[in-house]
Scaffold this motif. Sequence first.
Motif, PDB file in Angstrom:
ATOM      1  N   VAL A 118       0.837  -1.203   0.000  1.00 33.34           N
ATOM      2  CA  VAL A 118       0.000   0.000   0.000  1.00 33.34           C
ATOM      3  C   VAL A 118       0.870   1.251   0.000  1.00 33.34           C
ATOM      4  N   LYS A 119       1.948   1.252   0.767  1.00 34.58           N
ATOM      5  CA  LYS A 119       2.845   2.414   0.814  1.00 34.58           C
ATOM      6  C   LYS A 119       3.471   2.677  -0.550  1.00 34.58           C
ATOM      7  N   ASP A 120       3.924   1.610  -1.217  1.00 30.16           N
ATOM      8  CA  ASP A 120       4.515   1.785  -2.551  1.00 30.16           C
ATOM      9  C   ASP A 120       3.487   2.347  -3.522  1.00 30.16           C
ATOM     10  N   TYR A 121       2.291   1.783  -3.495  1.00 27.33           N
ATOM     11  CA  TYR A 121       1.228   2.217  -4.408  1.00 27.33           C
ATOM     12  C   TYR A 121       0.850   3.676  -4.169  1.00 27.33           C
ATOM     13  N   VAL A 122       0.646   4.031  -2.916  1.00 28.62           N
ATOM     14  CA  VAL A 122       0.204   5.385  -2.585  1.00 28.62           C
ATOM     15  C   VAL A 122       1.293   6.413  -2.875  1.00 28.62           C
ATOM     16  N   GLN A 123       2.489   6.171  -2.365  1.00 27.81           N
ATOM     17  CA  GLN A 123       3.524   7.198  -2.432  1.00 27.81           C
ATOM     18  C   GLN A 123       4.224   7.278  -3.783  1.00 27.81           C
ATOM     19  N   ASN A 124       4.401   6.138  -4.454  1.00 26.04           N
ATOM     20  CA  ASN A 124       5.161   6.138  -5.711  1.00 26.04           C
ATOM     21  C   ASN A 124       4.280   6.183  -6.955  1.00 26.04           C
ATOM     22  N   TYR A 125       2.960   6.093  -6.771  1.00 25.84           N
ATOM     23  CA  TYR A 125       2.054   6.120  -7.927  1.00 25.84           C
ATOM     24  C   TYR A 125       0.891   7.082  -7.692  1.00 25.84           C
ATOM     25  N   LEU A 126       0.000   6.776  -6.775  1.00 23.60           N
ATOM     26  CA  LEU A 126      -1.201   7.593  -6.600  1.00 23.60           C
ATOM     27  C   LEU A 126      -0.883   9.050  -6.283  1.00 23.60           C
ATOM     28  N   ALA A 127       0.194   9.291  -5.563  1.00 23.20           N
ATOM     29  CA  ALA A 127       0.546  10.662  -5.180  1.00 23.20           C
ATOM     30  C   ALA A 127       1.385  11.377  -6.233  1.00 23.20           C
ATOM     31  N   GLN A 128       1.690  10.689  -7.335  1.00 23.20           N
ATOM     32  CA  GLN A 128       2.540  11.262  -8.371  1.00 23.20           C
ATOM     33  C   GLN A 128       1.710  11.852  -9.522  1.00 23.20           C
ATOM     34  N   GLU A 129       2.315  12.765 -10.262  1.00 23.76           N
ATOM     35  CA  GLU A 129       1.616  13.398 -11.385  1.00 23.76           C
ATOM     36  C   GLU A 129       1.217  12.371 -12.438  1.00 23.76           C
ATOM     37  N   ASP A 130       2.120  11.447 -12.753  1.00 19.74           N
ATOM     38  CA  ASP A 130       1.805  10.329 -13.642  1.00 19.74           C
ATOM     39  C   ASP A 130       1.821   9.056 -12.800  1.00 19.74           C
ATOM     40  N   PRO A 131       0.641   8.506 -12.493  1.00 17.06           N
ATOM     41  CA  PRO A 131       0.583   7.355 -11.588  1.00 17.06           C
ATOM     42  C   PRO A 131       0.742   6.009 -12.279  1.00 17.06           C
ATOM     43  N   HIS A 132       1.084   6.008 -13.574  1.00 14.09           N
ATOM     44  CA  HIS A 132       1.135   4.757 -14.321  1.00 14.09           C
ATOM     45  C   HIS A 132       2.511   4.070 -14.215  1.00 14.09           C
ATOM     46  N   LEU A 133       2.520   2.779 -14.464  1.00 10.87           N
ATOM     47  CA  LEU A 133       3.759   2.011 -14.445  1.00 10.87           C
ATOM     48  C   LEU A 133       4.678   2.436 -15.581  1.00 10.87           C
ATOM     49  N   LYS A 134       5.965   2.522 -15.256  1.00 10.49           N
ATOM     50  CA  LYS A 134       6.977   2.893 -16.245  1.00 10.49           C
ATOM     51  C   LYS A 134       8.118   1.891 -16.157  1.00 10.49           C
ATOM     52  N   PRO A 135       8.550   1.307 -17.294  1.00  9.59           N
ATOM     53  CA  PRO A 135       9.667   0.349 -17.262  1.00  9.59           C
ATOM     54  C   PRO A 135      10.943   0.998 -16.759  1.00  9.59           C
TER      55      PRO A 135
END
Length: 325
Positions: A308-325
């Motif tokens: 949950v921490k990874d998802y929230v802080q590194n994706y949902l809280a970011q301008e582009d929340p999508h996965l990037k290689p």
Amino acid sequence: MYIVTGGAGFIGSAMIWKLNTMGITDILVVDNLSTSEKWKNLVNLRYEDYLHRDQFLKMIISGEDPFETEGVIHMGACSATTELDADFLMENNYRYTQHLCRFSLSAGARFINASSAATYGGGEHGFSDDEDGIDVLRPLNMYGYSKQLFDLWAKRAGVLDHLASLKFFNVFGPNEYHKGDMMSVVCKAFSQIGENGKLKLFRSHRPDYEHGGQSRDFVYIKDCVDIMGWLLENPDVGGIFNVGTGQARSFRDLGLATFAAMEREPNIEFIDMPEAIREKYQYFTQAEMGKLREAGYDAPMTPLEDAVKDYVQNYLAQEDPHLKP
């Protein structure tokens, strides 16, 4: 060529991300983009081409294989547990999967299919992925039944050892944003907490569960695609496999983990469960993971709070929340 159906969807696009991290870009994306926003899941990813699912289906039914197919990762399906059009689910989820399975086997390609934990119904027969026990399962909705039908067909046809059909439990993580009401509680909670500082969860309508105590096997999308990547690298491993953590956690736990990841004080409000889903609601799911472990998969699953921490802080809280290689 690797073919990913539902490639613009949640698990499908995450699998393309995984393939990209493995150095694979020779990928055909099959989907039905229509007017949805799921095309955004593809923007950061690298792939060779795109085909609409109907074009692709006509091609494989005709017997063509211009792709020199190495593997088919079939994540394309209607995943709405509330879908009531049974004929649509029969064609889109069950029949389509049969066609893809036959195509993959005739091409000598690895076939990985998305089944679902919804096949377990209310859990009265447990959550074992032993093929011998699937005949007694009674799904609670038509979506689960459409997934169950393919597993039963594959068993009768004697092809289970030549494919991997994966019973995904409650998957959450980046690239689920187009799913609307079917988004995970974490994704919905992030929005609710950000907007008004509190989270709404369903009350329990059973005396043996406290409010928010309804439990699921919540599994992070990155763990799911790690398992599929391993299955691609180990094509001799076949059968039906659960994809979960092996540990049920409550929705309250999930909510508290989201508050913690957002560095906010917990504030949970309990609301009545809609009557339309009350009788078909699963109060507990927990994947038995021994079969996959015995097959050789030994990577640890991400603990709920860390995921949950990874998802929230590194994706949902970011301008582009999508996965990037």
